[in-house]
Structure formats: C-alpha cells, structure tokens
Design an enzyme around this catalytic site. Structure first.
Site, short mmCIF file in Angstrom:
data_model
loop_
_atom_site.label_atom_id
_atom_site.label_comp_id
_atom_site.label_asym_id
_atom_site.label_seq_id
_atom_site.Cartn_x
_atom_site.Cartn_y
_atom_site.Cartn_z
N LYS A 48 0.80 -1.23 0.00
CA LYS A 48 0.00 0.00 0.00
C LYS A 48 0.83 1.28 0.00
O LYS A 48 0.39 2.33 0.48
CB LYS A 48 -0.99 0.02 1.20
CG LYS A 48 -1.89 -1.17 1.22
CD LYS A 48 -2.79 -1.18 0.01
CE LYS A 48 -3.10 -2.57 -0.46
NZ LYS A 48 -3.52 -2.64 -1.84
N HIS A 71 7.75 -7.24 -1.89
CA HIS A 71 7.59 -6.57 -0.59
C HIS A 71 8.62 -7.13 0.41
O HIS A 71 8.57 -6.80 1.59
CB HIS A 71 6.19 -6.84 -0.02
CG HIS A 71 5.06 -6.24 -0.81
ND1 HIS A 71 5.04 -4.94 -1.26
CD2 HIS A 71 3.87 -6.78 -1.20
CE1 HIS A 71 3.89 -4.70 -1.88
NE2 HIS A 71 3.17 -5.80 -1.88
N GLY A 124 -5.62 7.65 -3.52
CA GLY A 124 -4.22 8.04 -3.66
C GLY A 124 -3.93 9.42 -3.07
O GLY A 124 -3.06 10.14 -3.55
N1 LIG Z 1 -1.31 4.92 -10.65
C1 LIG Z 1 -1.38 5.28 -9.38
N2 LIG Z 1 -0.97 6.51 -8.99
C2 LIG Z 1 -1.04 6.90 -7.70
N3 LIG Z 1 -1.54 6.11 -6.71
C3 LIG Z 1 -1.96 4.88 -7.05
C4 LIG Z 1 -1.90 4.41 -8.39
N4 LIG Z 1 -2.40 3.15 -8.41
C5 LIG Z 1 -2.77 2.85 -7.16
N5 LIG Z 1 -2.52 3.89 -6.34
C6 LIG Z 1 -2.79 3.99 -4.89
O1 LIG Z 1 -1.80 3.24 -4.20
C7 LIG Z 1 -2.40 2.58 -3.08
C8 LIG Z 1 -2.27 1.08 -3.25
O2 LIG Z 1 -0.94 0.77 -2.93
P1 LIG Z 1 -0.13 -0.38 -3.63
O3 LIG Z 1 -0.23 -0.25 -5.08
O4 LIG Z 1 1.22 -0.36 -3.02
O5 LIG Z 1 -0.92 -1.67 -3.15
S1 LIG Z 1 -0.35 -3.17 -3.19
O6 LIG Z 1 0.70 -3.25 -2.16
O7 LIG Z 1 0.15 -3.43 -4.53
O8 LIG Z 1 -1.52 -4.01 -2.85
C9 LIG Z 1 -3.85 3.03 -3.05
O9 LIG Z 1 -3.83 4.19 -2.21
P2 LIG Z 1 -5.13 4.70 -1.41
O10 LIG Z 1 -5.98 5.34 -2.43
O11 LIG Z 1 -4.63 5.68 -0.42
O12 LIG Z 1 -5.77 3.49 -0.78
C10 LIG Z 1 -4.10 3.37 -4.50
O13 LIG Z 1 -5.16 4.27 -4.70
#
Ligand SMILES: Nc1ncnc2c1ncn2[C@@H]1O[C@H](COP(=O)(O)OS(=O)(=O)O)[C@@H](OP(=O)(O)O)[C@H]1O
Length: 324
Positions: free
Chosen positions: A76, A134, A290
């Site tokens: 996340k 991870h 995000g």
């Molecule tokens: N393209 C892109 N740009 C910016 N942010 C993004 C993107 N894709 C996923 N997200 C946001 O990243 C959060 C998910 O984290 P991860 O991708 O690390 O999740 S995982 O570990 O792969 O399950 C989650 O954050 P939160 O919205 O705060 O829950 C996603 O919304």
C-alpha cells in the site's frame, strides 16, 4: 461468503505447505492476526503463512540477472503505480506515442510485473526483467543482493499506508476481518504485526541501503512522486540508465508516460475496473484515492497519535523522515 473473501482467505491461510515450510512455521513466533489466522515472524518481519512460503521459495530459487529491475515497497505504498511507471519507462521504445496499444491499457500492472515471492517469476523472460517485491532488505534472495540488478523502493507515510491497507482489507471482505476493530488493527500495525511489518523497519533498512549504495537502491517517496511526477520519473529513468533524451522530452514522451500510469487513467480502464488477477483478486481493489494525508478521513486523532508515536520511536537515531 463473497467470492473475493473465499479467494483471499484461501490464498492467505489455506495453502498446502510443503514439509519444510510446515516445520519452519511450527518453530517461529506467531501472532493472532486479521490477515490470516496467524502471522509468523521470520528474520524479524511478519508474514501470513502462504506469503512466507513464497519468500522461502524465492530465497531458494529466484536468480536475479544483472540487468533486472526490482520494484520494492511495503504493501500500500505505491507498488501498483511504480510497477506501471517502470514498465512504461523501460518499454517506451516499443510502444511509441500515441499510446493506443500499450500493454498497460489492457493488463493490470501486477500482471505485467510479477512478484519475486509470487511463485510465477519464471514467466518473466524479457531482458531486463522487471519484478516487484515486498520482501525486506535482509531477507531478499542472495542473487538480488549479490548481482548488480537495481532496486527502486517506494515509501509512503505510515498513516496513509495503514489506511490504504484498512480499506483494501475491508473491500476484500476478508473473513479474518470480521469483528476486527480499527483500534485492534492499528495496535497490530504499531507493534509490527502486519503483512511484511514492521512497516518502519522495512523503510529504514532500504533507506539506509540507498544512502550507502546509491547505484543499487533508489529510494522514492509516494508523496513526492504525486507532487512532482516529472521530476521523479526523470530521476527513476536516470537511475535505471534509460534517461529521457531531449527529443523525447520535446515530443512529450515523459508526459505521456505520466498520464498513462496516473491513478486517474489506470483506475478507469476496464481491466482495472472489472478484471481479476490469476489469484482471483479483483483488480479494482488496487485503486482508490491516492491522497496525501487522506488518513484524516479515516483515523481518529487518537489512533493517528498512536501511529505517530511509533514513528517517533522508530526514527530515534535516524535522520530519515517520512513525508508528513
Ligand atoms: N497509478 C497510481 N498513482 C497513484 N496512486 C496509485 C496508483 N495506483 C494505485 N494507487 C494507490 O496506491 C495505493 C495502493 O498501494 P499499492 O499499489 O502499493 O498496493 S499493493 O501493495 O500493490 O496491494 C492506493 O492508495 P489509497 O488510495 O490511499 O488506498 C491506490 O489508490
């Protein structure tokens, strides 16, 4: 029981472990959890049994090649985004603008970039290979540590990463979550008992390594990438030795990649709204808001303070600071 509940519960708790793994599990410290029945502590970090099995498998079988690139993060913290960005950066010659037939338009980033600990890394036969993990620094497969392959680590503020995990788990309606309060989950997170936790130790180890070995590890902050994507995508490209040429910049290739990989773009694609990964997980679960500081909508001041207190304690003696 919903479909996603069945799948994830199965994935996290009911795999058929080999004898070696069973023996190891019985010797490890364990802690009650809401991810699986128990998390197990291995080499200082906590895992549900099936993920630990993947870590052990990768430690035995993952052979990094010199040219490989590994995207690293705590869950996340920006994994999906960084996977997309690195993929788009590395293969940008193959998919010229306008980006109408780019693999990211009909494949979730997790499908294109396999996990080191995901048993399916053998499917990646391109060079350079792009993988993600991870796994904490100290537990990485030896071949990753020993080869000149490069690691890009994405770090996020612990409160936002926690809240993102909370919503993710809720959305997947994990049966272990039933009856689990946010207070309990914060408490587990703070004592380190969270998937691949302690969250802070994970980030600190990679941050230290990035200082000592800057050609090997690039440490990026989710929040800084959100605020200055141009700057950071260029920096990642430089680190991966595929800097943008002036011509590419003039032709808008950098902007195209940022747009292609943006949350706004990826989250509206059909593959990311209705798709499923091979393990059955719904792709839409990886995209939410995000937001930087979005934790304020979910955490009470008291719970935020609990996480802040742990952050403060964990950072004693280090000059590292999270974004906010
Ligand atoms: N393209 C892109 N740009 C910016 N942010 C993004 C993107 N894709 C996923 N997200 C946001 O990243 C959060 C998910 O984290 P991860 O991708 O690390 O999740 S995982 O570990 O792969 O399950 C989650 O954050 P939160 O919205 O705060 O829950 C996603 O919304």
């Amino acid at each position: 029981m919903t479909n996603s509940e069945t799948t994830l519960s199965k994935l996290l708790a009911e795999s058929e472990f080999n004898q070696e793994c069973k023996e190891l599990l019985s010797s490890l410290p364990k802690d009650k959890s809401f991810f699986a029945e128990y998390l197990y502590q291995y080499e200082g970090f906590w895992y549900p049994p099936n993920l630990l099995e993947g870590v052990l498998y990768s430690q035995k079988h993952f052979q990094a090649r010199d040219s490989d690139i590994i995207v690293v993060s705590s869950p996340k913290s920006g994994t999906t985004w960084l996977k997309a960005l690195v993929f788009a950066l590395i293969y940008r010659q193959d998919y010229q603008t306008p980006l109408e037939s780019h693999p990211l338009l009909d494949n979730n980033p997790h499908t294109l970039v396999p996990f080191v600990e995901g048993f399916n890394f053998h499917t990646q036969d391109t060079s350079p290979g792009i993988f993600s993990t991870h796994i904490p620094l100290g537990s990485l497969p030896e071949s990753i540590k020993d080869s000149p392959c490069k690691l890009v680590y994405c770090c996020r503020n612990p409160k936002d990463a926690f809240v993102s995990l909370w919503h993710f788990m809720k959305r997947l309606a994990l049966k272990e979550m039933a009856g689990c309060t946010m207070e309990e989950m914060v408490r587990g997170f703070c004592r380190g008992s969270s998937v691949y936790g302690p969250f802070w130790d994970h980030a600190l180890e990679y941050w230290k390594e990035s200082r000592e070995n800057p050609g090997k590890v690039l440490f990026v902050m989710y929040e800084e990438m959100r605020e200055q994507p141009r700057e950071w995508v260029k920096r990642i490209a430089e680190f991966l030795e595929c800097s943008f040429t002036k011509e590419e910049i003039d032709n808008g290739v950098l902007e195209d990649i940022i747009k292609l990989c943006s949350l706004e773009n990826l989250s509206k694609l059909e593959v990311n709204q209705k798709g499923k990964l091979v393990n059955g997980m719904e792709t839409k679960a990886f995209f939410r808001e995000g937001e930087i500081g979005g934790w304020r909508d979910t955490l009470t001041p008291l719970l935020a303070e609990e996480i802040d207190k742990t952050t403060e304690e964990k950072l004693i003696g280090s000059s590292f600071r999270f974004f906010c």
